[in-house]
Design a protein around this motif. Structure first.
Motif, mmCIF file in Angstrom:
data_model
loop_
_atom_site.group_PDB
_atom_site.id
_atom_site.type_symbol
_atom_site.label_atom_id
_atom_site.label_comp_id
_atom_site.label_asym_id
_atom_site.label_seq_id
_atom_site.Cartn_x
_atom_site.Cartn_y
_atom_site.Cartn_z
ATOM 1 N N PHE A 270 -24.769 12.684 15.794
ATOM 2 C CA PHE A 270 -26.217 12.454 15.801
ATOM 3 C C PHE A 270 -26.822 12.781 14.441
ATOM 4 C CE2 PHE A 270 -24.971 13.710 20.129
ATOM 5 C CZ PHE A 270 -25.419 12.615 20.848
ATOM 6 N N LYS A 271 -28.047 12.342 14.249
ATOM 7 C CA LYS A 271 -28.849 12.770 13.103
ATOM 8 C C LYS A 271 -30.192 13.271 13.626
ATOM 9 C CE LYS A 271 -30.469 8.089 11.928
ATOM 10 N NZ LYS A 271 -29.642 7.345 12.895
ATOM 11 N N GLY A 272 -30.852 14.081 12.830
ATOM 12 C CA GLY A 272 -32.106 14.685 13.272
ATOM 13 C C GLY A 272 -33.135 13.672 13.712
ATOM 14 N N ALA A 273 -33.101 12.478 13.106
ATOM 15 C CA ALA A 273 -34.089 11.443 13.436
ATOM 16 C C ALA A 273 -33.880 10.859 14.823
ATOM 17 C CB ALA A 273 -34.037 10.324 12.398
ATOM 18 N N ASP A 274 -32.741 11.173 15.470
ATOM 19 C CA ASP A 274 -32.508 10.682 16.831
ATOM 20 C C ASP A 274 -33.387 11.399 17.848
ATOM 21 O OD1 ASP A 274 -30.539 8.829 16.141
ATOM 22 O OD2 ASP A 274 -28.962 10.348 16.194
#
Length: 305
Positions: A270-274
């Protein structure tokens, strides 16, 4: 004649044709979400044939009902619900198989998908013991049954602490330290920790979203079959806004939804923007991740048992 709408790719449109006096004529036709028109002639036809038309919102909540007998609830189904609700032993006869089925599906998740840990082994033993107990002696009260279910759930979600959550692009999208591990099904925010719906952790946010999808599926099926979604038998509540019967029917399917989320957590980076973190710390899914969760949950719910 009724034309189906499209729900998901590669869903194909189907056409249903009904005739007057048809032995296969349904007692109710359910329209879920969508758009379109219906003529007065069609309404008259439904009234003549004794067919009720139910219009549901996307989440299965009733928008309106039309027809000769425009009640959204089937009398026989509601009578059974009320009689069962008034009899503790009848409630148990209905609820024990649901919880036993949930326990078996939970045990399957523990054995086949959760990473090895001491907590997982303890949770497996707890689930196996509970399944054995439920197969030999039925609990005497709903309270006893819920206590058994609670013990299984506590050990099960504690075993989730062994999950490894992978992150990327942290230079551009920094991640809170609390998001690197899974701690609890409850919110990490002390002010809202009793409200699972106000998730402050990404895994819980995905679970909440997946459970809402499951709730919509189950509610649509329950309403289509003529049941009162508020007349619960396991989750017996007097608040008419609480969909207790829907929550009853969701129980054995919750581990199926859990599995979809677990597979996503274990296989995706995942990335924080998810995830969208609100000012109160509550965590929501980005549109792209929400679509991914929906797809995986749909796939698991459509799998044969």
């Amino acid at each position: 004649m009724i034309n189906d709408g499209h729900t998901h790719f590669p869903d194909e449109e189907r056409v249903y044709r009904f005739f007057k006096g048809d032995l296969k004529l349904p007692t109710r036709i359910v329209l879920v979400d969508g758009s379109g028109q219906i003529t007065l002639d069609a309404l008259d036809w439904l009234a003549d044939q004794g067919v009720t038309l139910l219009r549901l919102r996307w989440d299965g909540r009733l928008a309106c009902s039309l027809g000769a007998d425009a009640g959204a609830v089937d009398y026989k189904a509601l009578t059974w619900q009320r009689q069962t609700q008034a009899d503790e032993q009848a409630r148990l006869a209905f609820a024990v198989p649901l919880i036993r089925s949930k326990a078996r599906a939970t045990l399957n998740n523990l054995r086949t998908i959760l990473p090895p840990s001491h907590s997982r082994e303890k949770a497996i033993d707890t689930a196996k013991t509970a399944i054995s107990e439920l197969g030999k002696v039925r609990p005497q009260t709903i309270g006893e049954l819920l206590a058994i279910e609670g013990r299984i759930a506590a050990g099960y979600f504690f075993a989730w602490r062994a999950l490894q959550i992978q992150w990327k692009a942290e230079g551009k999208y920094p991640v809170h330290d609390e998001w690197r591990r899974y701690f609890s099904r409850a919110s990490l925010n002390a002010d809202i920790k009793k409200k699972n719906r106000d998730a402050t952790h990404p895994v819980n946010a995905m679970l909440n979203y997946a459970y809402r999808l499951l709730e919509a599926h189950v509610r649509i099926a329950a309403v289509a079959d003529g049941y009162d979604p508020t007349c619960g038998l396991l989750h017996k509540r007097t608040d008419r806004e609480v969909q207790s019967f829907v929550y009853d029917l969701m129980e054995p399917l919750r581990p199926v939804v859990d599995r979809a989320v677990l597979e996503l957590v274990m296989n995706e980076t995942f990335k924080g923007a998810d995830f969208i973190r609100q000012t109160d710390g509550v965590c929501r899914l980005s549109p792209n991740l929400a679509r991914m969760v929906v797809l995986r949950v749909q796939q698991h719910l459509e799998k044969p048992n």
